[in-house]
Design an enzyme around this catalytic site. Structure first.
Site, mmCIF file in Angstrom:
data_model
loop_
_atom_site.group_PDB
_atom_site.id
_atom_site.type_symbol
_atom_site.label_atom_id
_atom_site.label_comp_id
_atom_site.label_asym_id
_atom_site.label_seq_id
_atom_site.Cartn_x
_atom_site.Cartn_y
_atom_site.Cartn_z
ATOM 1 N N HIS A 51 -36.686 -90.479 45.593
ATOM 2 C CA HIS A 51 -36.232 -89.595 44.522
ATOM 3 C C HIS A 51 -34.716 -89.572 44.427
ATOM 4 C CE1 HIS A 51 -40.295 -88.024 43.815
ATOM 5 N NE2 HIS A 51 -40.440 -88.276 45.104
ATOM 6 N N GLU A 56 -21.267 -101.582 64.395
ATOM 7 C CA GLU A 56 -20.228 -101.620 65.443
ATOM 8 C C GLU A 56 -20.374 -102.914 66.249
ATOM 9 O OE1 GLU A 56 -19.757 -98.648 68.788
ATOM 10 O OE2 GLU A 56 -18.301 -97.771 67.422
HETATM 11 O O1 LIG Z 1 -19.147 -92.461 75.314
HETATM 12 P P1 LIG Z 1 -17.726 -92.459 74.874
HETATM 13 O O2 LIG Z 1 -16.831 -93.231 75.796
HETATM 14 O O3 LIG Z 1 -17.219 -91.048 74.654
HETATM 15 O O4 LIG Z 1 -17.630 -93.226 73.487
HETATM 16 C C1 LIG Z 1 -18.279 -92.726 72.350
HETATM 17 C C2 LIG Z 1 -18.302 -93.757 71.252
HETATM 18 O O5 LIG Z 1 -16.992 -94.091 70.847
HETATM 19 C C3 LIG Z 1 -16.900 -95.482 70.580
HETATM 20 O O6 LIG Z 1 -16.160 -96.065 71.582
HETATM 21 C C4 LIG Z 1 -16.273 -95.764 69.235
HETATM 22 O O7 LIG Z 1 -15.203 -94.938 68.956
HETATM 23 C C5 LIG Z 1 -18.336 -95.968 70.589
HETATM 24 O O8 LIG Z 1 -18.442 -97.307 70.883
HETATM 25 C C6 LIG Z 1 -18.953 -95.069 71.606
HETATM 26 O O9 LIG Z 1 -20.348 -95.038 71.507
#
Ligand SMILES: O=P(O)(O)OC[C@H]1O[C@](O)(CO)[C@@H](O)[C@@H]1O
Length: 551
Positions: free
Chosen positions: A388, A357
């Site tokens: 394995h 990411e």
């Molecule tokens: O903590 P939040 O705002 O719910 O986001 C959860 C996750 O979703 C994301 O934005 C990606 O969809 C991540 O970067 C982040 O860790």
């Protein structure tokens, strides 16, 4: 310092020199490098307290590292490192500072954002977390019927799930026995349903962990969890059974959680870098505030090392440069993570988010297209299970796959000879991947065979070797060493982002799918809604509608 406003490192002489060096050295075999230099391990290994990094099993010479350090200098790594430490808005697309290092800071540290010191607020939230954790752990925090909390369910996804989940699993030997820690991330209802199996509403605490407090997966799970609680409890029970972790007070309030039960963190912390913040509340509940402090102290130790050690002795910098070497100059495409510790089974998943990411990007921080390979595909599985499963490909396939082997020297579960066998397997794999098995060695093993049988078997029993790996040996998996390990990977990812000219702290690529899902969901619910997707997506929606109508 003057920084170019576009990425040009790939047009510099050091970039060309590295390509040239790769071409000149790519036929060398690590087996020969080891044979030629009895000091190779001493030359290519580093220690930091309880962590030993052996990077001698790589396709490198001292010249390779010299060139890679030159590359780091040309990328102004020292300046970028300082800019991150100083709280500059290096997350340029979102105009945010990147200060996860402040989350593990201590009183007296001078972390600032926009010229404002932040340690006081960090320490205040940490103190509130500790007070709350003590209440829950001691049994003083009571559920709606007067009994203490026995289970904690963290509702979050991505960075609000993977870090705490990994840390709780890895540090289970330090956990409070009376608390059952569970994690729910997926929208698939079975995740929540199964996590709630066997739990009693009156003794269950939910942590709604979401930085943005808009993530639909987490909010849907939180709504379902609240309904589960309220089926057994009066409305006011929510205050005893729900706490929130977020940077968005108003959204937390709107959801129905009293901000008094909210633990804050800030927009200068990326989700995937947030386990050190209030997002780590489940970890603190499980292992206690003192051990959590030790987790932070381990990360802090790695921070100091990363900020101060010269590149040639800097663990995250070397790890990052080796990754750049394979990814960009060998075009390796992939990188495998092999933890030889059952508690670290979720480490590959955690590092997938942290790395992919952050650096899974083909556009540089100034908007320019990058015409070279950037972040690798991160994958992996716990050892020895992986041996394995997919190790066949590592040993005899056609791909170059650099690997990290992570292994504790001491186990918390000293069952008979298990640990020694585990460590033996880990070391054996790194040796086999490096050495390979030569024709002469295989012929020795196949003595007595000849003709067609020998012709058929010989090539199949050869191991080309020369498959690179880093071994990260920790004295044991403790809060401290886990903190060191995760901070090490954070800094590795940062360094690679700097070399590749990437902003490692935004994630625009996750938005598009979310947008389309918002459009498709009502189309699944309303069979009469017109569909204007491509033929495949239209047909899949129609298929779902038809099956739904039949059920
Ligand atoms: O903590 P939040 O705002 O719910 O986001 C959860 C996750 O979703 C994301 O934005 C990606 O969809 C991540 O970067 C982040 O860790």
């Amino acid at each position: 310092m003057t920084q170019p406003r576009h990425y040009d490192l790939n047009h510099t002489s050091i970039w060309a020199k590295l390509h040239q060096h790769q071409r000149a050295t790519r036929h060398m075999h690590m087996r020969e490098l080891f044979a030629a230099d009895p000091q190779r391990f001493q030359r290519f290994s580093l220690s930091l307290g309880p962590l030993l990094m052996d990077y001698s099993k790589h396709r490198i010479t001292e010249r390779t590292l010299e060139l890679l350090f030159e590359l780091a200098d040309a990328a102004h790594l020292k300046d970028w490192r300082q800019r991150m430490r100083a709280g500059e808005a290096i997350n340029v697309s979102e105009k945010r500072a990147v200060l996860h290092m402040a989350l593990r800071g201590q009183a007296g540290d001078d972390f600032q954002v926009d010229g404002q010191p932040v340690m006081a607020q960090v320490l205040a939230v940490r103190a509130r977390m500790a007070a709350f954790a003590e209440q829950v752990r001691s049994g003083a925090w009571l559920g709606f019927d007067g009994r203490p909390i026995r289970a904690v369910v963290n509702l979050g996804i991505g960075g609000s799930d993977l870090g705490p989940l990994l840390a709780c699993r890895a540090l289970r030997p330090y956990a409070a026995a009376q608390l059952d820690m569970r994690f729910v991330a997926n929208l698939d209802g079975q995740h929540l349903a199964q996590a709630l199996e066997g739990l009693e509403p009156a003794t269950t605490l939910f942590i709604v962990a979401s930085k943005s407090f808009t993530t639909p997966e987490t909010l849907m799970n939180a709504e379902a969890a609240r309904a589960w609680l309220l089926a057994a409890a009066p409305a006011e029970a929510v205050a005893r059974h729900f706490v929130a972790i977020s940077s968005q007070t108003e959204r937390v309030r709107a959801f129905g959680i009293d901000p008094a039960n909210m633990f804050e963190f800030w927009d200068w912390v990326g989700g995937r870098y947030s386990v050190w913040s209030a997002i780590g509340l489940s970890v603190m509940l499980s292992i206690g505030p003192a051990a959590f402090e030790d987790f932070l102290a381990g990360a802090r130790r790695m921070d100091a090392h990363f900020l101060e050690a010269p590149f040639a002795q800097n663990i995250p910098v070397i790890l990052a440069l080796l990754g750049v070497w394979y990814n960009t100059f060998y075009r390796a495409h992939t990188h495998a993570i092999m933890p030889y510790d059952q508690g670290l089974a979720r480490l590959p998943a955690y590092l997938q988010q942290l790395d992919m990411e952050s650096n899974g990007k083909r556009v540089g921080r100034y908007g320019e297209t990058l015409d070279f390979d950037t972040g690798p595909v991160i994958w992996g599985e716990v050892g020895v299970n992986s041996q394995h499963a997919f190790f066949q490909l590592l040993h005899q396939g056609t791909r170059l796959v650099p690997c990290d082997f992570i292994v504790p020297m001491r186990s918390h579960y000293p069952l008979d000879r298990h640990h020694e066998a585990l460590v033996a397997n880990c070391f054996a794999q790194t040796e086999a991947l490096m050495r390979g098995k030569t024709e002469a060695e295989v012929l020795g093993e196949l003595a007595g065979l000849d003709g067609d049988t020998l012709d058929m078997l010989l090539p199949q029993k050869l191991f080309p070797g020369n498959q690179p790996s880093t071994t990260l040996a920790l004295d044991a998996i403790t809060p401290h060493t886990l903190g060191m390990l995760l901070a090490m990977y954070e800094h590795k990812v940062f360094v690679q982002g700097v070399i590749w000219g990437i902003n490692s702290f935004d994630q625009w690529g996750v938005e598009y799918g979310k947008q389309l899902a918002r459009q498709i969901q009502p189309e699944l619910a309303d069979a009469s809604a017109a569909l204007a997707h491509d033929a495949s997506t239209n047909a899949l929606i129609a298929h779902y509608r038809a099956r739904k109508a039949q059920s």
